[in-house]
Design a protein around this motif. Structure first.
Motif, PDB file in Angstrom:
ATOM      1  N   ALA A 121      42.154  24.593  16.661  1.00 19.23           N
ATOM      2  CA  ALA A 121      42.098  25.874  17.239  1.00 19.23           C
ATOM      3  C   ALA A 121      41.235  26.134  18.607  1.00 19.23           C
ATOM      4  CB  ALA A 121      41.372  26.952  16.167  1.00 19.23           C
ATOM      5  N   ARG A 122      40.278  25.273  18.848  1.00 28.52           N
ATOM      6  CA  ARG A 122      39.370  25.097  19.644  1.00 28.52           C
ATOM      7  C   ARG A 122      39.140  24.174  20.747  1.00 28.52           C
ATOM      8  NH1 ARG A 122      34.830  28.931  17.091  1.00 28.52           N
ATOM      9  NH2 ARG A 122      36.123  30.066  15.515  1.00 28.52           N
ATOM     10  N   HIS A 123      40.344  23.281  20.793  1.00 22.14           N
ATOM     11  CA  HIS A 123      40.213  22.095  21.591  1.00 22.14           C
ATOM     12  C   HIS A 123      40.281  22.676  23.175  1.00 22.14           C
ATOM     13  CE1 HIS A 123      44.738  22.411  21.481  1.00 22.14           C
ATOM     14  NE2 HIS A 123      44.695  21.682  22.769  1.00 22.14           N
ATOM     15  N   MET A 124      40.784  23.849  23.350  1.00 17.77           N
ATOM     16  CA  MET A 124      41.006  24.206  24.808  1.00 17.77           C
ATOM     17  C   MET A 124      39.780  25.032  25.305  1.00 17.77           C
ATOM     18  SD  MET A 124      43.651  23.207  25.960  1.00 17.77           S
ATOM     19  CE  MET A 124      43.872  24.231  27.592  1.00 17.77           C
ATOM     20  N   PHE A 125      38.563  24.933  24.646  1.00 18.48           N
ATOM     21  CA  PHE A 125      37.383  25.307  25.126  1.00 18.48           C
ATOM     22  C   PHE A 125      36.926  24.782  26.668  1.00 18.48           C
ATOM     23  CE2 PHE A 125      32.705  25.720  25.668  1.00 18.48           C
ATOM     24  CZ  PHE A 125      32.533  26.920  25.805  1.00 18.48           C
ATOM     25  N   PRO A 126      36.792  25.663  27.611  1.00 19.95           N
ATOM     26  CA  PRO A 126      36.270  26.836  27.657  1.00 19.95           C
ATOM     27  C   PRO A 126      37.600  27.694  28.129  1.00 19.95           C
ATOM     28  CG  PRO A 126      35.851  25.769  29.760  1.00 19.95           C
ATOM     29  CD  PRO A 126      36.380  24.600  28.884  1.00 19.95           C
ATOM     30  N   LEU A 127      38.778  27.188  28.190  1.00 20.27           N
ATOM     31  CA  LEU A 127      39.762  28.076  28.695  1.00 20.27           C
ATOM     32  C   LEU A 127      40.267  29.078  27.691  1.00 20.27           C
ATOM     33  CD1 LEU A 127      42.228  28.399  30.936  1.00 20.27           C
ATOM     34  CD2 LEU A 127      43.479  27.106  29.567  1.00 20.27           C
ATOM     35  N   CYS A 128      39.927  28.511  26.432  1.00 20.26           N
ATOM     36  CA  CYS A 128      40.227  29.736  25.075  1.00 20.26           C
ATOM     37  C   CYS A 128      38.384  29.628  24.980  1.00 20.26           C
ATOM     38  CB  CYS A 128      40.788  29.171  24.122  1.00 20.26           C
ATOM     39  SG  CYS A 128      42.401  28.978  24.393  1.00 20.26           S
ATOM     40  N   PRO A 129      37.985  30.961  25.199  1.00 20.41           N
ATOM     41  CA  PRO A 129      36.563  31.160  25.129  1.00 20.41           C
ATOM     42  C   PRO A 129      35.529  30.940  24.032  1.00 20.41           C
ATOM     43  CG  PRO A 129      37.469  33.205  25.165  1.00 20.41           C
ATOM     44  CD  PRO A 129      38.759  32.262  25.159  1.00 20.41           C
TER      45      PRO A 129
END
Length: 166
Positions: A121-129
């Motif tokens: 769920a969070r591997h795209m941080f910081p694109l997904c905040p």
């Protein structure tokens, strides 16, 4: 694990702990879709898994990470199961939406641990905040960025330098 792992040992760990994921019929879709440059989504996911294990090894995190969850979720982090390069309105915000799609697909096909869910769920941080909560997710997040950068830039740099030498 008191010594540093070799590339072969890392590949064997990924094959061992990722077997259920790697052998799943939906991974065939990942083998056919390109992720970055000429690298398939499957190849990218394996590279991310190997690099995340390498990073955990070099940082001496063996007793602080769930290795099996790290590997399985690294293999599933881009489990969105479509070619995002196809012209389709649903793919327009792929960078922002694919972690949720990958998580949904992974939950349909596998029993996931809370760590695996966090990684996907969070591997795209910081694109997904929303930042990762666990060490394993930070490792996959960093490995994913590094692999994506290399996969995207390597063909461009080869083309640039091959035209200069010709």
């Amino acid at each position: 694990m008191g010594h540093l792992l070799t590339r072969t040992q890392i590949q064997r760990l990924v094959a061992k702990h990722g077997r259920e994921v790697i052998e799943h019929r939906h991974m065939q879709i990942e083998r056919c879709c390109y992720q970055h440059g000429n690298v398939t989504t499957f190849e990218h996911s394996v590279r991310v898994a190997c690099l995340a294990v390498w990073m955990a090894d070099r940082a001496h995190l063996w007793y602080r990470v769930d290795l099996k969850s790290l590997i399985r979720a690294a293999l599933l982090h881009d489990y969105f199961l479509y070619d995002w390069h196809e012209k389709n309105a649903g793919h327009r915000f792929h960078g922002f939406t694919h972690p949720a799609t990958a998580l949904k697909n992974a939950q349909e096909d596998f029993m996931l641990t809370p760590v695996e869910k966090d990684i996907i769920a969070r591997h795209m941080f910081p694109l997904c905040p929303i930042p990762p909560r666990c060490r394993e997710a930070w490792l996959v997040c960093a490995a994913d960025k590094y692999c994506a950068l290399l996969e995207t830039l390597t063909p461009l740099l080869r083309a640039l330098f091959s035209t200069r030498t010709s």
